[in-house]
Design a protein around this motif. Sequence first.
Motif, PDB file in Angstrom:
ATOM      1  N   ARG A 117       0.299  -1.193  -0.308  1.00  0.00           N
ATOM      2  CA  ARG A 117       0.101  -0.091  -0.010  1.00  0.00           C
ATOM      3  C   ARG A 117       1.022   1.060  -0.093  1.00  0.00           C
ATOM      4  NH1 ARG A 117      -4.573  -1.136   4.326  1.00  0.00           N
ATOM      5  NH2 ARG A 117      -3.002  -0.665   6.043  1.00  0.00           N
ATOM      6  N   LEU A 118      -0.026   2.184   0.289  1.00  0.00           N
ATOM      7  CA  LEU A 118       0.872   4.231   0.064  1.00  0.00           C
ATOM      8  C   LEU A 118       0.433   4.696   0.631  1.00  0.00           C
ATOM      9  CD1 LEU A 118       0.083   4.545  -4.045  1.00  0.00           C
ATOM     10  CD2 LEU A 118       2.552   3.685  -2.727  1.00  0.00           C
ATOM     11  N   LEU A 119       1.515   5.103   1.568  1.00  0.00           N
ATOM     12  CA  LEU A 119       1.661   5.780   2.233  1.00  0.00           C
ATOM     13  C   LEU A 119       1.070   7.502   1.662  1.00  0.00           C
ATOM     14  CD1 LEU A 119       0.737   6.370   5.834  1.00  0.00           C
ATOM     15  CD2 LEU A 119       3.197   6.300   5.619  1.00  0.00           C
ATOM     16  N   GLY A 120       0.282   8.261   2.644  1.00  0.00           N
ATOM     17  CA  GLY A 120      -0.131   9.859   2.155  1.00  0.00           C
ATOM     18  C   GLY A 120       0.025  10.329   2.693  1.00  0.00           C
ATOM     19  N   LEU A 121       1.475  11.987   3.200  1.00  0.00           N
ATOM     20  CA  LEU A 121       1.928  12.485   3.588  1.00  0.00           C
ATOM     21  C   LEU A 121       1.668  13.740   4.036  1.00  0.00           C
ATOM     22  CD1 LEU A 121       4.422   9.801   3.637  1.00  0.00           C
ATOM     23  CD2 LEU A 121       5.115  11.617   5.385  1.00  0.00           C
ATOM     24  N   ASP A 122       1.121  14.113   4.503  1.00  0.00           N
ATOM     25  CA  ASP A 122       0.692  15.708   4.817  1.00  0.00           C
ATOM     26  C   ASP A 122       1.971  16.869   5.829  1.00  0.00           C
ATOM     27  OD1 ASP A 122      -0.252  19.095   4.367  1.00  0.00           O
ATOM     28  OD2 ASP A 122      -1.770  18.407   6.468  1.00  0.00           O
ATOM     29  N   VAL A 123       2.910  17.500   4.734  1.00  0.00           N
ATOM     30  CA  VAL A 123       3.588  17.248   5.846  1.00  0.00           C
ATOM     31  C   VAL A 123       3.505  19.338   6.976  1.00  0.00           C
ATOM     32  CG1 VAL A 123       6.509  18.034   6.154  1.00  0.00           C
ATOM     33  CG2 VAL A 123       5.594  15.960   5.154  1.00  0.00           C
ATOM     34  N   GLY A 124       3.542  19.679   7.771  1.00  0.00           N
ATOM     35  CA  GLY A 124       3.170  20.996   8.365  1.00  0.00           C
ATOM     36  C   GLY A 124       4.576  21.060   9.164  1.00  0.00           C
ATOM     37  N   ASP A 125       4.652  22.264   9.522  1.00  0.00           N
ATOM     38  CA  ASP A 125       5.736  22.316  10.603  1.00  0.00           C
ATOM     39  C   ASP A 125       6.152  21.780  12.020  1.00  0.00           C
ATOM     40  OD1 ASP A 125       3.866  23.557  10.776  1.00  0.00           O
ATOM     41  OD2 ASP A 125       4.871  26.771  11.413  1.00  0.00           O
ATOM     42  N   LYS A 126       4.740  21.674  12.886  1.00  0.00           N
ATOM     43  CA  LYS A 126       4.844  20.870  13.253  1.00  0.00           C
ATOM     44  C   LYS A 126       3.841  19.666  13.597  1.00  0.00           C
ATOM     45  CE  LYS A 126       3.682  25.336  16.207  1.00  0.00           C
ATOM     46  NZ  LYS A 126       3.362  25.964  16.942  1.00  0.00           N
ATOM     47  N   TYR A 127       2.962  19.554  12.402  1.00  0.00           N
ATOM     48  CA  TYR A 127       2.289  17.720  12.354  1.00  0.00           C
ATOM     49  C   TYR A 127       2.588  17.127  11.056  1.00  0.00           C
ATOM     50  CZ  TYR A 127       0.208  19.557  16.555  1.00  0.00           C
ATOM     51  OH  TYR A 127      -0.187  20.024  18.190  1.00  0.00           O
ATOM     52  N   VAL A 128       2.699  15.782  11.345  1.00  0.00           N
ATOM     53  CA  VAL A 128       2.670  15.219   9.665  1.00  0.00           C
ATOM     54  C   VAL A 128       1.263  14.399   9.466  1.00  0.00           C
ATOM     55  CG1 VAL A 128       3.787  13.557   7.533  1.00  0.00           C
ATOM     56  CG2 VAL A 128       5.466  15.258   9.826  1.00  0.00           C
ATOM     57  N   GLY A 129       0.606  14.551   9.251  1.00  0.00           N
ATOM     58  CA  GLY A 129      -0.797  14.094   7.964  1.00  0.00           C
ATOM     59  C   GLY A 129      -0.274  12.685   8.007  1.00  0.00           C
ATOM     60  N   LEU A 130      -1.162  11.604   7.945  1.00  0.00           N
ATOM     61  CA  LEU A 130      -0.810  10.314   7.600  1.00  0.00           C
ATOM     62  C   LEU A 130      -2.087   9.774   6.925  1.00  0.00           C
ATOM     63  CD1 LEU A 130       2.017   8.802  10.123  1.00  0.00           C
ATOM     64  CD2 LEU A 130       1.924  10.658   8.268  1.00  0.00           C
ATOM     65  N   ILE A 145      -8.295   3.567  -2.799  1.00  0.00           N
ATOM     66  CA  ILE A 145      -9.165   4.679  -2.203  1.00  0.00           C
ATOM     67  C   ILE A 145      -7.798   4.289  -0.531  1.00  0.00           C
ATOM     68  CG2 ILE A 145     -10.863   4.686  -0.072  1.00  0.00           C
ATOM     69  CD1 ILE A 145     -12.064   3.027  -1.636  1.00  0.00           C
ATOM     70  N   ALA A 146      -8.041   5.928  -0.455  1.00  0.00           N
ATOM     71  CA  ALA A 146      -7.054   6.598   1.027  1.00  0.00           C
ATOM     72  C   ALA A 146      -8.223   6.735   1.650  1.00  0.00           C
ATOM     73  CB  ALA A 146      -6.650   7.802   0.239  1.00  0.00           C
ATOM     74  N   SER A 147      -8.180   6.701   2.753  1.00  0.00           N
ATOM     75  CA  SER A 147      -8.003   6.644   4.576  1.00  0.00           C
ATOM     76  C   SER A 147      -7.099   7.623   5.270  1.00  0.00           C
ATOM     77  CB  SER A 147      -8.372   5.045   4.585  1.00  0.00           C
ATOM     78  OG  SER A 147      -9.701   4.419   4.612  1.00  0.00           O
ATOM     79  N   PRO A 148      -7.468   8.015   6.697  1.00  0.00           N
ATOM     80  CA  PRO A 148      -6.930   8.631   7.320  1.00  0.00           C
ATOM     81  C   PRO A 148      -6.089   7.872   8.334  1.00  0.00           C
ATOM     82  CG  PRO A 148      -9.684   9.379   7.916  1.00  0.00           C
ATOM     83  CD  PRO A 148      -9.399   8.224   6.902  1.00  0.00           C
ATOM     84  N   LEU A 149      -5.400   7.794   8.731  1.00  0.00           N
ATOM     85  CA  LEU A 149      -3.811   7.152   9.836  1.00  0.00           C
ATOM     86  C   LEU A 149      -3.675   7.791  10.753  1.00  0.00           C
ATOM     87  CD1 LEU A 149      -3.008   4.316   9.895  1.00  0.00           C
ATOM     88  CD2 LEU A 149      -1.337   5.079   9.092  1.00  0.00           C
ATOM     89  N   SER A 150      -2.992   8.621  10.719  1.00  0.00           N
ATOM     90  CA  SER A 150      -3.063   9.199  12.069  1.00  0.00           C
ATOM     91  C   SER A 150      -1.524  10.723  11.906  1.00  0.00           C
ATOM     92  CB  SER A 150      -2.221   8.171  12.773  1.00  0.00           C
ATOM     93  OG  SER A 150      -0.827   7.760  12.224  1.00  0.00           O
ATOM     94  N   VAL A 151      -1.475  11.043  13.268  1.00  0.00           N
ATOM     95  CA  VAL A 151      -0.814  12.685  13.295  1.00  0.00           C
ATOM     96  C   VAL A 151       0.697  11.966  14.193  1.00  0.00           C
ATOM     97  CG1 VAL A 151      -1.227  14.976  13.257  1.00  0.00           C
ATOM     98  CG2 VAL A 151      -2.911  14.329  12.558  1.00  0.00           C
ATOM     99  N   LEU A 152       1.374  12.904  12.755  1.00  0.00           N
ATOM    100  CA  LEU A 152       2.724  12.380  13.856  1.00  0.00           C
ATOM    101  C   LEU A 152       3.375  14.116  14.067  1.00  0.00           C
ATOM    102  CD1 LEU A 152       4.544   9.912  11.978  1.00  0.00           C
ATOM    103  CD2 LEU A 152       3.320   9.386  13.991  1.00  0.00           C
ATOM    104  N   LEU A 153       3.700  13.631  15.659  1.00  0.00           N
ATOM    105  CA  LEU A 153       4.455  15.102  16.293  1.00  0.00           C
ATOM    106  C   LEU A 153       5.629  15.309  15.656  1.00  0.00           C
ATOM    107  CD1 LEU A 153       4.019  17.663  18.335  1.00  0.00           C
ATOM    108  CD2 LEU A 153       5.275  16.343  19.919  1.00  0.00           C
ATOM    109  N   ARG A 154       6.004  16.227  14.753  1.00  0.00           N
ATOM    110  CA  ARG A 154       7.660  16.832  14.153  1.00  0.00           C
ATOM    111  C   ARG A 154       8.123  17.955  14.719  1.00  0.00           C
ATOM    112  NH1 ARG A 154       8.121  19.586   8.366  1.00  0.00           N
ATOM    113  NH2 ARG A 154      10.903  19.481   8.750  1.00  0.00           N
ATOM    114  N   LYS A 155       9.390  17.206  15.398  1.00  0.00           N
ATOM    115  CA  LYS A 155      10.420  17.831  16.153  1.00  0.00           C
ATOM    116  C   LYS A 155      11.876  17.897  15.083  1.00  0.00           C
ATOM    117  CE  LYS A 155       8.021  18.962  20.484  1.00  0.00           C
ATOM    118  NZ  LYS A 155       8.399  18.079  21.889  1.00  0.00           N
ATOM    119  N   LYS A 156      12.497  18.655  15.244  1.00  0.00           N
ATOM    120  CA  LYS A 156      13.963  18.948  14.909  1.00  0.00           C
ATOM    121  C   LYS A 156      15.016  17.658  15.765  1.00  0.00           C
ATOM    122  CE  LYS A 156      17.754  19.850  12.212  1.00  0.00           C
ATOM    123  NZ  LYS A 156      17.430  19.148  11.267  1.00  0.00           N
ATOM    124  N   THR A 157      14.376  17.752  16.949  1.00  0.00           N
ATOM    125  CA  THR A 157      14.722  16.204  17.899  1.00  0.00           C
ATOM    126  C   THR A 157      14.491  15.008  17.896  1.00  0.00           C
ATOM    127  OG1 THR A 157      13.092  16.827  19.476  1.00  0.00           O
ATOM    128  CG2 THR A 157      15.408  17.997  19.710  1.00  0.00           C
TER     129      THR A 157
END
Length: 170
Positions: free
Chosen positions: A23-36, A45-57
């Motif tokens: 399967r394929l994973l879609g990413l919406d990249v923001g400065d604080k979060y990445v939607g999956l 068909i694409a379905s919502p999965l989760s959101v990852l917190l994005r930090k440099k660390t």
Amino acid sequence: MKYVKPFNLFQDLMKTKPLERGRLLGLDVGDKYVGLAVSDANNKIASPLSVLLRKKTNIDLMAGDFQNLVSELSLKGFIIGYPFDRSRSSPDAVQVKLLIDDLCKTGRLEGVRYTFWDECFTSKNVELLLKPLNLHPLLAKTMIDKFAAVGILQGYLDYVNRTLVLKSAG
């Protein structure tokens, strides 16, 4: 991680046996979060999965999360939203490039191929749909990120599936 042109990623996927396709994973990249968002087993068909917190660390943690998702969901590629309508030096474009560069540097996603897909107005469209629901701001932000990823991935899936049908008919 290795960049592949959008249609080539899908063509290569379709050349594999149906049970091994993945399967394929879609990413919406923001400065604080990445939607999956994730595709179904048939990549229609694409379905919502989760959101990852994005930090440099936490890039190693993110790479680990992506590794787990690749394994658990049999992912074969990432479709990453990219703002093609703006200049390459726009803050949004820079955020996407930084995340990809940082993930590549971890060396933990070596077998994963990715491509970019236009994310034009995906977040704004979801925001407008959710506005009448008067959700708590944090919940609304999470929903926007996840469903923007759905918009990116679904746009890609619709395009490649339609192109595949047209090529086989022609």
